[in-house]
Design a protein around this motif. Structure first.
Motif, short mmCIF file in Angstrom:
data_model
loop_
_atom_site.label_atom_id
_atom_site.label_comp_id
_atom_site.label_asym_id
_atom_site.label_seq_id
_atom_site.Cartn_x
_atom_site.Cartn_y
_atom_site.Cartn_z
N THR A 192 0.85 -1.19 0.00
CA THR A 192 0.00 0.00 0.00
C THR A 192 0.89 1.25 0.00
OG1 THR A 192 -1.74 -1.14 1.22
CG2 THR A 192 -1.78 1.27 1.25
N MET A 193 0.49 2.25 -0.75
CA MET A 193 1.25 3.50 -0.82
C MET A 193 0.36 4.68 -0.45
SD MET A 193 3.56 4.95 -3.99
CE MET A 193 4.90 3.81 -3.66
N VAL A 194 0.93 5.63 0.29
CA VAL A 194 0.20 6.80 0.77
C VAL A 194 0.95 8.06 0.35
CG1 VAL A 194 -0.72 7.99 2.80
CG2 VAL A 194 -0.58 5.48 2.78
N LYS A 201 0.33 3.00 -9.17
CA LYS A 201 -0.71 1.97 -9.31
C LYS A 201 -0.80 1.49 -10.75
CE LYS A 201 -4.44 -0.01 -7.28
NZ LYS A 201 -4.99 -0.84 -8.34
N ASP A 202 -0.79 2.40 -11.70
CA ASP A 202 -0.95 2.03 -13.11
C ASP A 202 0.21 1.19 -13.61
OD1 ASP A 202 -3.27 3.49 -13.06
OD2 ASP A 202 -2.44 5.23 -14.11
N SER A 210 -2.67 -1.07 -3.58
CA SER A 210 -3.67 -0.09 -3.19
C SER A 210 -3.00 1.24 -2.86
CB SER A 210 -4.50 -0.57 -2.00
OG SER A 210 -3.66 -0.90 -0.90
N ILE A 211 -3.77 2.31 -2.98
CA ILE A 211 -3.23 3.65 -2.75
C ILE A 211 -4.22 4.44 -1.90
CG2 ILE A 211 -1.79 3.77 -4.80
CD1 ILE A 211 -4.04 5.21 -6.25
N GLU A 266 -7.40 4.41 8.22
CA GLU A 266 -7.81 4.07 6.86
C GLU A 266 -7.00 2.92 6.30
OE1 GLU A 266 -8.95 7.16 3.99
OE2 GLU A 266 -8.15 8.58 5.46
N PHE A 267 -5.73 2.83 6.65
CA PHE A 267 -4.90 1.77 6.06
C PHE A 267 -4.43 0.76 7.11
CE2 PHE A 267 -1.95 5.16 7.07
CZ PHE A 267 -2.45 6.26 6.42
#
Length: 323
Positions: A204-206, A217-218, A224-225, A249-250
């Motif tokens: 996951t990246m924030v 993401k692409d 997930s972002i 949230e994450f």
């Protein structure tokens, strides 16, 4: 005498092209024509503010340290390198004699001089020059097929490799990875996690920049972002409460958290987001001082939950030891 063209910072937003004399490489040094240099966040801080954290510009300084190039000459005593070789440059030059240098942990050397850093004075000029002389011990030949543009990523990649080893990235199944920051370091962290066998869905990246997050993401670097809202100034308990809510949230079950921004709020969220026994890697360089929570979910003190905090930058001491 030969000359080199240098991009010299004289003050905030004051860059000047200068021609400087360049002597032949001395003993155990090589001369390198610099062909590619990446822009580090520290370069941008120096340019904008004439300082990077506690390190203020005291004299004109050439920026740049993420570099690669081609050897054009070698000094006496150099036997393993030769003109024409493409090399990546290790920008930190340690003292070679202290306990850390002699135990192969030279990144902790208190006498480290680092290209483009105002940490030491006189400053050591960076690599935004047409040619430089550099110790042969601290350049590395690039394999065939690796361009200098890719070679310039060796320095930031080495930061992530060191961090990943300390964190045990990929050594356990089903690891969950959280990355704060969608810049070059964050993207390298995601790429490395994938290369170490971490599942895409577990990364996951924030960030606060949706465009950067979509780029990651692409291209299949993260599963997930999360795009954070613009930061709102806050201090003390209010700031900690706000970051705790945002971190919900994450989740709180991340095995390894790469903090690649240096922003105080992200450091706080990184702590809230790590699981019991998790590792928080402080890679980004931000403010000199920051507040972190003593108590985390469940009311346990951070020390009881056995977090490991690691400051991973090459010329700073660790802020905590491994567990």
């Amino acid at each position: 005498m030969e000359t080199t063209t240098s991009l010299v910072l004289h003050g905030a937003r004051d860059l000047r092209l200068e021609t400087r004399p360049l002597p032949p490489p001395p003993a155990h040094h090589v001369q390198i024509a610099v062909l590619a240099t990446g822009l580090c966040g520290s370069d941008l801080h120096y340019y904008a503010h004439a300082r990077n954290g506690a390190f203020a510009l005291q004299a004109p300084l050439v920026l740049g340290h993420e570099s690669a190039g081609i050897i054009t000459a070698v000094g006496p005593g150099v036997v393993d390198l030769q003109p024409g070789q493409h090399v990546a440059i290790e920008a930190g030059i340690p003292c070679e004699t202290c306990e850390w240098c002699t135990s192969n942990r030279y990144n902790l050397c208190a006498g480290m001089r680092f290209r483009s850093s105002a940490k030491t004075f006189p400053h050591l000029d960076g690599t935004m020059q047409s040619k430089i002389n550099h110790p042969a011990k601290h350049v590395y030949a690039l394999p065939d097929g690796v361009t200098c543009e890719k070679g310039a990523l060796a320095e930031p990649l080495s930061v992530l490799l060191h961090a990943s080893r300390r964190a045990g990235l990929g050594t356990r199944p089903n690891q969950r990875i959280l990355i704060f920051g969608a810049g070059a370091i964050g993207l390298l962290a995601a790429s490395l996690a994938l290369a170490r066998g971490v599942a895409l869905s577990s990364i996951t990246m924030v960030d606060i920049n949706q465009e950067r997050l979509s780029f990651a993401k692409d291209r299949g670097l993260v599963g997930s972002i999360f795009c954070l809202p613009p930061p709102v100034p806050a201090k003390g308990v209010e700031a900690l409460d706000r970051t705790r809510v945002q971190a919900e949230e994450f989740g709180h079950e991340n095995d390894i958290v790469f903090e690649c921004t240096g922003a105080e709020a992200c450091i706080q969220m990184a702590v809230y987001s790590a699981k019991t026994g998790g590792k928080v890697l402080l890679i980004g360089m931000g403010s000199q001082n920051f507040s972190i929570c003593r108590h985390v979910q469940g009311g346990f003190a951070a020390t009881r939950r056995q977090y490991t905090f690691v400051n991973n930058r090459s010329h700073y001491a660790s802020c905590a030891t491994d567990d």
